[in-house]
Design a protein around this motif. Structure first.
Motif, PDB file in Angstrom:
ATOM      1  N   GLY A   1       0.810  -1.204   0.000  1.00 46.39           N
ATOM      2  CA  GLY A   1       0.000   0.000   0.000  1.00 46.39           C
ATOM      3  C   GLY A   1       0.853   1.268   0.000  1.00 46.39           C
ATOM      4  O   GLY A   1       0.553   2.239  -0.707  1.00 46.39           O
TER       5      GLY A   1
ATOM      6  N   ASP B   1      -3.243  -2.487   1.043  1.00 44.42           N
ATOM      7  CA  ASP B   1      -4.152  -1.877   2.013  1.00 44.42           C
ATOM      8  C   ASP B   1      -4.521  -0.465   1.536  1.00 44.42           C
ATOM      9  O   ASP B   1      -3.835   0.128   0.694  1.00 44.42           O
ATOM     10  CB  ASP B   1      -3.522  -1.851   3.407  1.00 44.42           C
ATOM     11  N   ASP B   2      -5.624   0.045   2.066  1.00 42.85           N
ATOM     12  CA  ASP B   2      -6.132   1.349   1.590  1.00 42.85           C
ATOM     13  C   ASP B   2      -6.002   2.427   2.662  1.00 42.85           C
ATOM     14  O   ASP B   2      -6.830   3.336   2.745  1.00 42.85           O
ATOM     15  CB  ASP B   2      -7.589   1.223   1.140  1.00 42.85           C
TER      16      ASP B   2
END
Length: 336
Positions: free
Chosen positions: A229, A298-299
């Motif tokens: 991410g 992942d965000d």
């Protein structure tokens, strides 16, 4: 014919039948007798080797003293010409007949070799060629011959899936790597088809490059998507990745284990401190978890991370927070 002569004839025939039955009994006792072994042995059956020759070899080793009966049995049964080439393990619980059946079934010995996540192709080749049952056909230092072997225009770093591979004696390093390459393509294609939307990759190959960086940055499974991410967001914001493993890969044999500030400013195609975007090739062989993480990052909003010194990392969203973490986890360690 008198009764006396008839009696003697019947008695003689009965004796012949008895002797024949006894001979058959002894015959099968011999082919069903266990091999004479104190410990397992290995037998290599080369192409063109006759069954009689195999039996003679075992007789010379006193593994199969009564081999003639087995040769006769194999001919009568029609299995003498159906034996398979390969390497066989002989054990004390095997009989002469079960040994023959093993050769007919081609129940050969399988060896294993493991290609580990995070290795470079050169490291994988060196391990493959150190295996006594594998045949070396490639020179780990000859990049051109490796490219020719796999039909690539560039050195195929990262294109081989880390896994445990079973093989028979005499298999070549090229054959193992061909299997590993096909498996990597299968895993990558499936992961690419299910990727998140909006990722900054133009091709599965670019995702593989990212996966190799993630693989080298952490061995902690829970961190892979976090690290992916960070790098995805840096790419989306036109920030340089600034990841040490790419610099180390670019240094090649010149890297002595101590990464210096001069190394970080020494430009190579893989130096993500001096160049923007992804490096031109993977820097290692990524496993499935790193591939999945690169395609499902992942965000969160983190843009930085620093090693804590225990194998894990501290992630930060701002440069100010990152600098504090560097002072806490790295500079403080240098002073102690």
């Amino acid at each position: 014919m008198t009764a006396e002569r008839r009696f003697h004839l019947i008695a003689a025939l009965a004796l012949l039948v008895t002797l024949a039955a006894l001979r058959v009994h002894v015959f099968f006792d011999r082919i069903d007798a266990p091999l004479e072994l104190d410990e397992p042995q290995f037998l290599m059956v080369e192409p063109g080797t006759s069954f009689r020759r195999i039996v003679r070899e075992l007789q010379a080793k006193r593994v199969l003293p009564k081999g003639y009966d087995l040769v006769v049995y194999a001919r009568l049964e029609g299995s003498a010409n159906r034996i398979k080439t390969g390497e066989y393990e002989l054990t004390s619980d095997m009989t002469a007949r079960s040994f023959l059946q093993k050769l007919v079934d081609g129940d050969v010995v399988y060896h294993q070799v493991r290609i580990v996540e995070g290795w470079t192709l050169k490291q994988a080749l060196e391990v493959l060629q150190a295996h006594p049952a594998l045949v070396a056909q490639l020179d780990p230092d000859d990049q051109q011959s490796i490219q020719q072997a796999f039909g690539t225009d560039a050195y195929p770093e990262g294109q081989f899936f880390p896994d445990t591979y079973n093989f028979t004696r005499g298999t070549s390093d090229v054959e193992i790597l061909q299997r590993a390459r096909a498996l990597m393509q299968q895993v990558l294609d499936a992961a690419w088809a299910a990727r998140d939307a909006g990722l900054p990759y133009e091709s599965p190959e670019e995702a593989l490059v990212m996966a190799s960086i993630v693989e080298k940055e952490t061995a902690v499974g829970a961190e892979r998507s976090q690290i992916a991410g960070v790098f995805v967001r840096r790419l989306q914001r036109n920030m340089r990745l600034q990841t040490d493993p790419t610099v180390i890969y670019g240094l090649g044999e010149a890297f002595d284990g101590n990464l210096t500030r001069a190394h970080l400013t020494s430009d190579t195609p893989w130096n993500t401190y001096t160049r923007e975007g992804l490096p031109p090739t993977p820097i290692a062989l990524p496993g499935k978890a790193s591939i999945e993480a690169s395609l499902h990052p992942d965000d969160s909003d983190t843009l930085y991370f620093v090693a804590r010194g225990d194998g894990t990392h501290y992630f930060s969203a701002t440069l100010e927070e990152h600098n504090r973490a560097v002072r806490q986890y790295q500079l403080s360690d240098d002073q102690n």
